[in-house]
Write an enzyme that holds these catalytic residues in place. Structure first.
Site, short mmCIF file in Angstrom:
data_model
loop_
_atom_site.label_atom_id
_atom_site.label_comp_id
_atom_site.label_asym_id
_atom_site.label_seq_id
_atom_site.Cartn_x
_atom_site.Cartn_y
_atom_site.Cartn_z
CG ASN A 158 -0.44 -0.05 2.39
OD1 ASN A 158 0.70 -0.23 2.79
ND2 ASN A 158 -1.27 0.09 3.56
CD GLU A 253 1.69 -0.48 10.33
OE1 GLU A 253 0.68 -0.82 10.48
OE2 GLU A 253 2.33 0.35 9.74
CB CYS A 287 -1.96 -0.55 8.82
SG CYS A 287 -0.81 -0.62 7.56
O1 G3P Z 1 -0.94 0.95 6.08
C1 G3P Z 1 0.29 1.66 6.50
C2 G3P Z 1 0.12 2.46 7.67
O2 G3P Z 1 1.48 2.81 7.88
C3 G3P Z 1 -0.73 3.81 7.22
O3 G3P Z 1 -0.33 5.02 7.01
O4 G3P Z 1 -0.13 7.25 6.45
O5 G3P Z 1 -2.18 5.99 5.86
O6 G3P Z 1 -1.83 6.65 8.03
P1 G3P Z 1 -0.91 6.35 6.82
#
Ligand code: G3P
Length: 478
Positions: A158, A253, A287
């Site tokens: 992603n 993570e 995530c």
């Molecule tokens: O899905 C990965 C996670 O690190 C989300 O990052 O920037 O979308 O909150 P963000």
């Protein structure tokens, strides 16, 4: 016939001796778009040996010079934002504008890491012995931070660029070498990002990018004796890696089920806007996406109506047209999401929109009156489908949040700051956002998951520290 992109080893672009390649399927067309080399275990060995030797002189390279090279790589990466973003559009169907944002954010992250690195690595500690009982002032202890060796970075599909540089930059500034294993979907964008480091002039072998099938080289990479640290972002594979990896620091993570708790006094327009942004941006494939709404029953109808009005306005279609909702990354992902939807239907959830799917494209869907016996109440769809659970008390919301195996982030909406803080303290998640959707950024904030959501903490400063060890020298006075 699609071009087979070379992998990057010892400062050169190489073809694998396997003669094999791995196809990258465009999620929108569902046809092969690119191919990358299917590297062999022997090629992994070569990369690890080159990295190990390059790291030794890199560790002795002055910190300001390491920072200078990182700043250069950041600038080159930003100059190449358009072509790299185009690969993201084709490989992972990220909406065009968001793809550009990912690359620019990555350049900023590299620069910030260089700046942070020269500050925090430029300082050590000086201790004296007579503060501990029984000691005279006869020992002086000097400490500094030293690198670990070779860091293995495994980012997810992603954010193939951003979640790669969030591992690469801290590793390099701290004096480590870096081996990148990009996700297959996103590998071509990652190779081009690595090319920016190549152009910046980093020493041969210090950075490499190895592509291929997880079944062939996955365990071999993560269990490799020359790997001294693993930074992984992704799904279930993380748990398997943590069981197999050696005695090395791990940063992981591994997803979440971020809850959005909505109190009766919340600003419902603000909540609705954040549910849309948090639940549906990049079609829910984050995530940190809002993955369950827990709303007080007295305001549930009003909130659901506001969210539905906004859902109707979301554009659905190809990433090239910068649609809000784009095809999810793979057919298997779309099938998984559909499985959750079917289960919710059978168990009586209220469908606020009609379920619609064409290929990997799934229309945004809000599921109301979801109950805890439905899979979607607990599982992570990683798609544009969001469950709403109505709660009769705040405690019920906190209980649902804490009953999850995940504990990445969560959010609470209320105008009562005292309640917000108490709820934040009660939620077993790495971060709680008050009056905004969960998010990792700004990228220097600490980012961590509790329970099955991960190991350790990320964020620029934490990552630099995690990729170092403390070294002490003690001067013993006569
Ligand atoms: O899905 C990965 C996670 O690190 C989300 O990052 O920037 O979308 O909150 P963000």
């Amino acid at each position: 016939e699609a071009e087979v992109y070379k992998y990057y080893s010892d400062g050169e672009w190489r073809k694998s001796s396997s003669g094999k390649s791995v196809p990258i399927i465009n999620p929108t067309t569902r046809k092969p778009q690119y191919k990358v080399q299917a590297c062999t275990q022997e090629e992994v060995n070569q990369v690890m040996e080159a990295a190990t030797s390059a790291q030794k002189s890199w560790a002795k390279t002055p910190l300001w010079k390491r920072a200078e090279l990182l700043h250069k790589a950041a600038a080159i990466l930003k100059e190449h934002k358009a072509p790299i973003a185009d690969f993201l559009v084709k490989e992972i169907a990220k909406p065009a504008k968001d793809a550009v944002t990912e690359v620019v954010r990555s350049g900023d992250l590299i620069s910030y890491t260089a700046e942070e690195g020269v500050r925090i690595l430029g300082e050590g500690k000086f201790l004296v012995s007579d503060s501990f009982p029984g000691n005279e002032r006869s020992k002086y202890c000097l400490t500094s931070k030293i690198p670990l060796g070779v860091v293995l970075a495994i980012p997810p599909f992603n954010y193939p660029v951003n979640l790669a540089v969030s591992k690469i930059a801290p590793a390099l500034i701290a004096g480590n070498a870096l081996v990148l294993k990009p996700p297959t979907q996103g590998a071509v964008a990652a190779l081009h990002m690595v090319h920016c480091f190549h152009l910046a002039g980093f020493p041969k072998g210090l950075i490499s990018c190895i592509t291929g099938k997880g079944s062939e080289i996955g365990d071999f990479l993560t269990m490799h004796p020359l790997v001294k640290c693993i930074s992984f972002t992704g799904g279930d594979t993380g748990a398997a890696i943590s069981k197999k990896a050696g005695m090395i620091p791990l940063q992981m993570e591994l997803g979440g089920k971020d809850a959005c708790i909505v109190l009766e006094d919340a600003d419902l327009d603000l909540v609705a806007a954040n549910i849309i942004k948090g639940g549906f941006s990049y079609s829910g494939q984050r995530c940190t996406a809002v993955k369950v709404v827990l709303v007080m029953v007295s305001v549930a109808d009003a909130l659901v109506e506001k969210v539905n009005t906004k859902v109707e306005k979301l554009t659905v279609g190809p990433p090239e047209e910068d649609c809000d909702i784009t095809p999810v990354v793979s057919e298997s992902s779309a099938n998984f999401i559909e499985g959750l939807v079917v289960d919710a239907k059978q168990k009586g959830a209220t469908f606020c929109q009609e379920y619609k799917r064409e290929g990997n494209l799934i229309w945004p869907l809000l599921l109301d009156h979801v109950r805890p016996d439905m899979r979607i109440a607990w599982e992570e769809p990683f798609g544009p489908v969001l469950p709403v659970i109505r709660i009769n008390s705040v405690e019920e919301g906190i209980h649902h949040c804490n009953a999850s195996n995940f504990g990445l982030q969560g959010c609470v909406f209320t105008r009562d700051i005292n309640k917000a803080i108490m709820i934040s303290d009660a939620m077993e998640t790495g971060t709680v956002q008050i009056n905004s959707a969960p998010a990792r950024g700004p990228d220097h904030f600490p980012f961590q998951g509790l329970k099955d959501s991960g190991i350790g903490s990320q964020g620029i400063t934490n990552s630099i520290n995690m990729m170092t060890k403390i070294k002490s020298t003690v001067i013993n006075l006569p």
